[in-house]
Design a protein around this motif. Structure first.
Motif, PDB file in Angstrom:
ATOM      1  N   CYS A 275       0.834  -1.210   0.000  1.00 26.22           N
ATOM      2  CA  CYS A 275       0.000   0.000   0.000  1.00 26.22           C
ATOM      3  C   CYS A 275       0.870   1.263   0.000  1.00 26.22           C
ATOM      4  O   CYS A 275       1.699   1.440   0.881  1.00 26.22           O
ATOM      5  CB  CYS A 275      -0.917  -0.001   1.225  1.00 26.22           C
ATOM      6  N   ILE A 281      -6.177  -2.123   4.671  1.00 30.57           N
ATOM      7  CA  ILE A 281      -7.555  -2.021   4.168  1.00 30.57           C
ATOM      8  C   ILE A 281      -8.483  -2.959   4.934  1.00 30.57           C
ATOM      9  O   ILE A 281      -9.705  -2.772   4.946  1.00 30.57           O
ATOM     10  CB  ILE A 281      -7.602  -2.306   2.641  1.00 30.57           C
ATOM     11  N   CYS A 289      -6.994   5.715   2.117  1.00 34.70           N
ATOM     12  CA  CYS A 289      -7.073   4.825   0.955  1.00 34.70           C
ATOM     13  C   CYS A 289      -7.337   5.658  -0.290  1.00 34.70           C
ATOM     14  O   CYS A 289      -8.368   6.305  -0.411  1.00 34.70           O
ATOM     15  CB  CYS A 289      -8.184   3.784   1.134  1.00 34.70           C
ATOM     16  N   ILE A 290      -6.391   5.614  -1.227  1.00 36.04           N
ATOM     17  CA  ILE A 290      -6.574   6.383  -2.458  1.00 36.04           C
ATOM     18  C   ILE A 290      -7.167   5.516  -3.572  1.00 36.04           C
ATOM     19  O   ILE A 290      -7.181   5.903  -4.729  1.00 36.04           O
ATOM     20  CB  ILE A 290      -5.244   7.036  -2.913  1.00 36.04           C
ATOM     21  N   THR A 291      -7.622   4.318  -3.214  1.00 34.87           N
ATOM     22  CA  THR A 291      -8.325   3.441  -4.163  1.00 34.87           C
ATOM     23  C   THR A 291      -7.466   3.071  -5.371  1.00 34.87           C
ATOM     24  O   THR A 291      -7.944   3.042  -6.508  1.00 34.87           O
ATOM     25  CB  THR A 291      -9.637   4.121  -4.665  1.00 34.87           C
ATOM     26  N   CYS A 292      -6.179   2.810  -5.114  1.00 36.84           N
ATOM     27  CA  CYS A 292      -5.290   2.527  -6.245  1.00 36.84           C
ATOM     28  C   CYS A 292      -5.361   1.070  -6.688  1.00 36.84           C
ATOM     29  O   CYS A 292      -4.922   0.734  -7.787  1.00 36.84           O
ATOM     30  CB  CYS A 292      -3.855   2.876  -5.869  1.00 36.84           C
ATOM     31  N   GLY A 293      -5.864   0.203  -5.826  1.00 37.87           N
ATOM     32  CA  GLY A 293      -6.051  -1.193  -6.224  1.00 37.87           C
ATOM     33  C   GLY A 293      -4.813  -2.075  -6.083  1.00 37.87           C
ATOM     34  O   GLY A 293      -4.852  -3.262  -6.425  1.00 37.87           O
ATOM     35  N   CYS A 295      -3.480  -3.244  -3.431  1.00 41.13           N
ATOM     36  CA  CYS A 295      -3.734  -4.313  -2.463  1.00 41.13           C
ATOM     37  C   CYS A 295      -4.561  -5.435  -3.115  1.00 41.13           C
ATOM     38  O   CYS A 295      -4.478  -6.592  -2.716  1.00 41.13           O
ATOM     39  CB  CYS A 295      -4.425  -3.775  -1.211  1.00 41.13           C
TER      40      CYS A 295
HETATM   41  S1  SF4 Z   1      -6.439   0.670  -2.606  1.00 41.15           S
HETATM   42 FE1  SF4 Z   1      -4.337   1.442  -2.585  1.00 41.15          FE
HETATM   43  S2  SF4 Z   1      -4.371   2.980  -0.969  1.00 41.15           S
HETATM   44 FE2  SF4 Z   1      -6.212   1.767  -0.686  1.00 41.15          FE
HETATM   45  S3  SF4 Z   1      -5.603   0.237   0.771  1.00 41.15           S
HETATM   46 FE3  SF4 Z   1      -5.308  -0.663  -1.248  1.00 41.15          FE
HETATM   47  S4  SF4 Z   1      -3.185  -0.241  -1.727  1.00 41.15           S
HETATM   48 FE4  SF4 Z   1      -3.713   1.078  -0.019  1.00 41.15          FE
END
Ligand code: SF4
Ligand code: SF4
Length: 488
Positions: A275, A281, A289-293, A295
């Motif tokens: 992350c 998460i 959480c920047i919703t980068c996906g 994880c």
């Molecule tokens: S979506 Fe990105 S920012 Fe959010 S928890 Fe997963 S890795 Fe971290």
């Protein structure tokens, strides 16, 4: 007791000591998409000012240029003049509605992929990896004493940060002047002081925000996560950990001994390790959480290796999660896009875009404005004729000089006009004026009505501008003609 707990919570929410996030390298569809967005956005930002665009001899040949000195904005074939600022306002409104559209459709995708803070932080994290290795090596080096080797690595890494930051600041000023000329002037020390100041400020902010502040900007400084959080609802896509499937967490060993007692999460912490903002998460939705996906990529890999179905962490809406937790099959994430709110935002956004395109396609490249003199409003000549004076602004928005005809419209027969460049003896109902390329020509014009003209016949009239070329564009500016008061 409750008060104390509340105050502790409040303090921990408002301030947290910064910790360095050493995120682990991961591969997967979302990571590859992030690469793509990063490469495309950075390439657009750095390369655009260097693209040339031939607009003829009288206009700059830079494809995208904000020409502050001449108050013009050029974007390929589009040229926006100050009186057309509504196009820029329209684009800004479209950008705002576009953000609403993206948020309502795919949650905080802007934060996760395209926000400049995300893109530059991502780039700097790759620089970290290049110099210091992946997560564990970086963490070790961070804790290690300051030896000559560590100092050399740090200096080299910060030099690269600085070079990227400087390039970023340098690219910005290229949008405001001819890029090759400005580069030459900049290195010779001949550029405007504001160019050096802008580069210095942007270099400093990029170096500091991208190199050191990173997720702290997203969590504590940026207002957008808070605004977006308010815009999300139970039908918006978010990255979510499916706790009903993952809990009770347990290692593979424990799960092998007692499969009934454990869920799919093997508590490997890979989702936390990758992350970029360093959050877990599995603790639920968080502003970090920047919703980068990333994880999702990490957990999908673990699920594959352990022979379990993917999607323990996934994009899903709260409604989908609720249904799934109640036993319904998993819903494909794209289905969340098909809902009225998304369609409404999309409809408004496209209507605005179509309106702007229509206005752009049908606008003329000539413009006329007229201001009558107020003091004196008229001149009564010896023979009884009346003269009014006006300031005309003839705008030629083409990259070539154009002859334009200015004619009177709506005045009684016998009315004539002339300008400072034409003597009163050559007054006529129509005058031809040459307007230089890409310029607004200011002309003093005099209009004379013959003796005996009725005040009512002359009160309102127009100047009509016609370009004397194949386009034959016209513009009409209405104004008034002042007459002496009738004494009767
Ligand atoms: S979506 Fe990105 S920012 Fe959010 S928890 Fe997963 S890795 Fe971290
Ligand atoms: S990556 Fe998946 S399995 Fe590993 S800790 Fe995170 S949620 Fe659990």
């Amino acid at each position: 007791m409750a008060d104390t707990a509340g105050s502790d919570l409040l303090h921990s929410d408002l301030y947290a000591k910064g910790k360095t996030v050493h995120n682990k390298r991961i591969d997967g569809p979302f990571r590859r998409f992030k690469w793509l967005v990063m490469i495309v956005t950075l390439a657009i930002y750095y390369i655009t000012p260097w693209i040339r665009w031939d607009r003829g001899a009288y206009a700059p040949d830079q494809a995208v240029l904000v020409d502050l000195a001449n108050r013009r904005f050029y974007m390929f074939d589009i040229e926006i003049w100050p009186h057309e600022f509504y196009f820029v306002a329209g684009l800004l409104i479209m950008a705002g509605i576009g953000l609403f559209l993206v948020t309502s459709a795919v949650g905080r995708a802007w934060c996760g992929y395209a926000c400049p803070q995300t893109v530059w932080t991502d780039l700097f994290q790759h620089v970290d990896r290049f110099f210091d290795g992946d997560r564990n090596a970086r963490a070790r080096l961070d804790k290690a004493p300051w030896t000559a080797g560590k100092t050399a690595r740090r200096l080299a890494k910060w030099a690269v940060y600085l070079a990227i930051a400087f390039w970023t600041g340098g690219a910005w000023i290229m949008y405001f002047a001819d890029a090759p000329t400005l580069t030459y002037d900049f290195w010779r020390g001949d550029a405007a002081p504001v160019a050096y100041a802008t580069v210095a400020i942007l270099t400093g902010t990029t170096f500091w925000l991208g190199g050191f502040m990173r997720e702290q900007v997203c969590i504590y400084m940026c207002p957008w996560p808070r605004i977006q959080t308010a815009m999300l609802d139970e039908k918006s896509l978010i990255v979510t950990y499916k706790d009903w499937r993952g809990e009770q967490r347990g290692s593979l060993k424990k799960a092998a001994k007692n499969p009934e007692a454990f869920g799919d999460c093997i508590d490997c912490q890979l989702c936390v390790a990758v992350c970029p903002t360093g959050i877990d998460i599995r603790e639920g939705q968080q502003i970090g959480c920047i919703t980068c996906g990333l994880c999702i990529d990490a957990c999908d890999r673990v699920m594959k290796e352990t022979g379990r179905p993917r999607g323990l962490i996934d994009y899903a809406t709260l409604d989908q999660c609720e249904a799934e937790a109640a036993g319904a099959p998993a819903t494909p994430a794209w289905k969340a896009l098909l809902r009225p709110r998304v369609f409404i935002y999309f409809g408004v956004w496209t209507a605005l875009g179509a309106g702007l395109l229509f206005a752009l396609g049908t606008r003329t490249h000539t413009d006329l404005t007229v201001s009558p003199d107020r003091n004196p409003p008229f001149m009564l000549l010896k023979d009884g004729s009346v003269r009014n004076a006006y300031t005309l602004r003839l705008r030629n928005m083409e990259a070539r000089p154009r002859d334009m005809e200015v004619a009177l419209q709506g005045l009684p027969a016998g009315a004539v006009l002339w300008t400072d460049a034409v003597s009163a003896e050559n007054a006529a109902p129509v005058q031809v004026i040459t307007v230089p390329a890409n310029e607004t020509k200011v002309v003093r014009a005099y209009v004379l009505v013959p003796p005996g003209t009725d005040e009512d016949d002359s009160e309102h009239f127009s100047f009509r501008l016609t370009s004397l070329d194949e386009q034959g564009e016209t513009d009409i500016a209405e104004t008034t003609f002042a007459m002496p008061e009738d004494d009767e």
